[in-house]
Scaffold this active site. Structure first.
Site, PDB file in Angstrom:
ATOM      1  CB  THR A  16      -8.026  -1.069   4.479  1.00 32.41           C
ATOM      2  OG1 THR A  16      -7.835  -2.383   3.930  1.00 32.41           O
ATOM      3  CG2 THR A  16      -6.718  -0.563   5.058  1.00 32.41           C
ATOM      4  CG  ASP A  30      -8.345  -2.201  13.175  1.00 31.53           C
ATOM      5  OD1 ASP A  30      -7.303  -1.941  13.820  1.00 31.53           O
ATOM      6  OD2 ASP A  30      -8.967  -1.349  12.497  1.00 31.53           O
ATOM      7  CD  GLN A  55      -2.288  -1.498   2.774  1.00 34.35           C
ATOM      8  OE1 GLN A  55      -3.477  -1.311   3.029  1.00 34.35           O
ATOM      9  NE2 GLN A  55      -1.424  -1.933   3.710  1.00 34.35           N
TER      10      GLN A  55
HETATM   11  N1  SAM Z   1      -9.321   2.016  11.491  1.00 36.09           N
HETATM   12  C1  SAM Z   1      -9.106   1.746  10.082  1.00 36.09           C
HETATM   13  C2  SAM Z   1     -10.415   1.716   9.350  1.00 36.09           C
HETATM   14  O1  SAM Z   1     -11.452   1.663   9.997  1.00 36.09           O
HETATM   15  O2  SAM Z   1     -10.380   1.776   8.110  1.00 36.09           O
HETATM   16  C3  SAM Z   1      -8.296   0.491   9.915  1.00 36.09           C
HETATM   17  C4  SAM Z   1      -6.903   0.712  10.409  1.00 36.09           C
HETATM   18  S1  SAM Z   1      -5.723  -0.541  10.238  1.00 36.09           S
HETATM   19  C5  SAM Z   1      -4.369   0.445   9.831  1.00 36.09           C
HETATM   20  C6  SAM Z   1      -6.127  -1.400   8.743  1.00 36.09           C
HETATM   21  C7  SAM Z   1      -5.102  -2.467   8.501  1.00 36.09           C
HETATM   22  O3  SAM Z   1      -5.660  -3.543   7.742  1.00 36.09           O
HETATM   23  C8  SAM Z   1      -3.869  -2.007   7.708  1.00 36.09           C
HETATM   24  O4  SAM Z   1      -2.731  -2.102   8.523  1.00 36.09           O
HETATM   25  C9  SAM Z   1      -3.807  -2.954   6.515  1.00 36.09           C
HETATM   26  O5  SAM Z   1      -2.481  -3.272   6.132  1.00 36.09           O
HETATM   27  C10 SAM Z   1      -4.559  -4.153   7.069  1.00 36.09           C
HETATM   28  N2  SAM Z   1      -5.090  -5.071   6.042  1.00 36.09           N
HETATM   29  C11 SAM Z   1      -5.690  -4.746   4.875  1.00 36.09           C
HETATM   30  N3  SAM Z   1      -6.043  -5.877   4.206  1.00 36.09           N
HETATM   31  C12 SAM Z   1      -5.651  -6.925   4.990  1.00 36.09           C
HETATM   32  C13 SAM Z   1      -5.737  -8.336   4.845  1.00 36.09           C
HETATM   33  N4  SAM Z   1      -6.312  -8.883   3.755  1.00 36.09           N
HETATM   34  N5  SAM Z   1      -5.255  -9.126   5.847  1.00 36.09           N
HETATM   35  C14 SAM Z   1      -4.691  -8.555   6.959  1.00 36.09           C
HETATM   36  N6  SAM Z   1      -4.555  -7.214   7.149  1.00 36.09           N
HETATM   37  C15 SAM Z   1      -5.048  -6.414   6.165  1.00 36.09           C
END
Ligand code: SAM
Length: 291
Positions: free
Chosen positions: A164, A162, A37
């Site tokens: 994206t 939690d 990303q």
């Molecule tokens: N609070 C935020 C929201 O509500 O959008 C989310 C925050 S957190 C930073 C989101 C995390 O999900 C990111 O670190 C991202 O890398 C992770 N992520 C996205 N797709 C994922 C997947 N398929 N498996 C595990 N983690 C994932």
């Protein structure tokens, strides 16, 4: 996306084509393309440090507590005896910080697809994780959450997605394959919760999740909280469990558990917990129309 103006750089969120928000950039702390990303972390005068992934605000220092308290204390206090917790995503560390406050929890696994997010948020958003990465109960797995829940032999009492939004790597965490995997690795009486977008602007996300989750869980609903930088109204959190009583836990029990936890909160309290399950009629109408 950002543009330089006379006095300050302006950073525009790119979540919606025709309606959005902007931030002045007092100082850019980090910007890079991780393995998965585009990641930027910058200082904003009103909200503190802001982290965005692929042009979408993920978290800000000023309002993150609302989101992280509601996605942890609601399921953990409703459950009442969670020992093993799984966080999917959560790379900024805020969710882990709040789960760690629950001293009865014995094991916390976080499955994050992007090691770069963990590394750079540890460095540039230290108040989010607040030392919780050093908690002896914590275990980090770098993997796609959908792979993990469909392959692990471990089981959990609470699973917190939690992630994206359902674009890019996050898309797989809004699929039936993911929800089925979560249902499979939840212990009897377990609870699954997930960030499910701002329903006024992303209503299809909630309707689609509700439709899919109902195949795997007896009680599927949402609860909500307004998080300022997830603009457009209330954010909905998906709620899924086979225990029909959890959503109707009596206030005295919840209050006793909250007091016994010793947790001091800034947003969560038992009254907010109960009230958060009240949903706007337009969402209820959309959910029943999709049945
Ligand atoms: N609070 C935020 C929201 O509500 O959008 C989310 C925050 S957190 C930073 C989101 C995390 O999900 C990111 O670190 C991202 O890398 C992770 N992520 C996205 N797709 C994922 C997947 N398929 N498996 C595990 N983690 C994932």
């Amino acid at each position: 996306m950002s543009q330089k103006v006379t006095q300050k750089e302006i950073w525009h969120e790119t979540l919606h084509d025709s309606f959005g928000q902007y931030f002045t950039v007092e100082k850019e702390l980090y910007r890079d393309k991780t393995e998965h990303q585009d990641l930027v972390i910058f200082e904003n005068a009103a909200l503190g440090r802001v982290m965005a992934l692929d042009g979408v605000v993920q978290t800000t220092e000023r309002d993150e507590f609302i989101y992280h308290e509601m996605m942890t204390h609601v399921p953990l206090l409703a459950h009442g005896n969670a020992k093993k917790v799984l966080i999917i995503g959560g790379g900024d560390g805020g969710m882990l910080r709040e789960v760690c406050r629950h001293t009865q929890v014995e094991h916390i696994t976080m499955v994050e697809i992007d090691a770069g997010v963990v590394e750079f948020c540890r460095q540039y958003l230290p108040n989010h994780s607040a030392g919780s990465y050093e908690d002896a109960r914590f275990n980090l797995v770098i993997d796609d959450g959908v792979n993990f829940v469909n392959q692990t032999t471990e089981t959990y009492d609470v699973i917190i997605s939690d992630c994206t939004d359902p674009i890019g790597p996050g898309e797989s965490l809004f699929t039936s394959a993911f929800y089925e995997g979560c249902a499979r690795c939840l212990n009897p009486g377990g609870i699954f919760v997930a960030q499910n977008g701002v329903c006024f602007l992303q209503q299809d996300e909630a309707v689609n999740s509700h439709h899919k989750l109902r195949h795997y869980f007896k009680d599927v609903s949402f609860y909500q909280a307004a998080v300022p930088t997830y603009y457009g109204g209330i954010m909905t959190f998906a709620w899924a469990t086979n225990n029909l009583d959890y959503r109707h836990i009596d206030n005295a029990t919840l209050q006793a558990r909250f007091v016994a936890s010793g947790i001091t909160s800034r947003y969560y309290n038992p009254a907010v917990h109960h009230g958060s399950f009240a949903l706007p009629q337009y969402l209820l109408n959309a959910l029943s129309a999709a049945r």
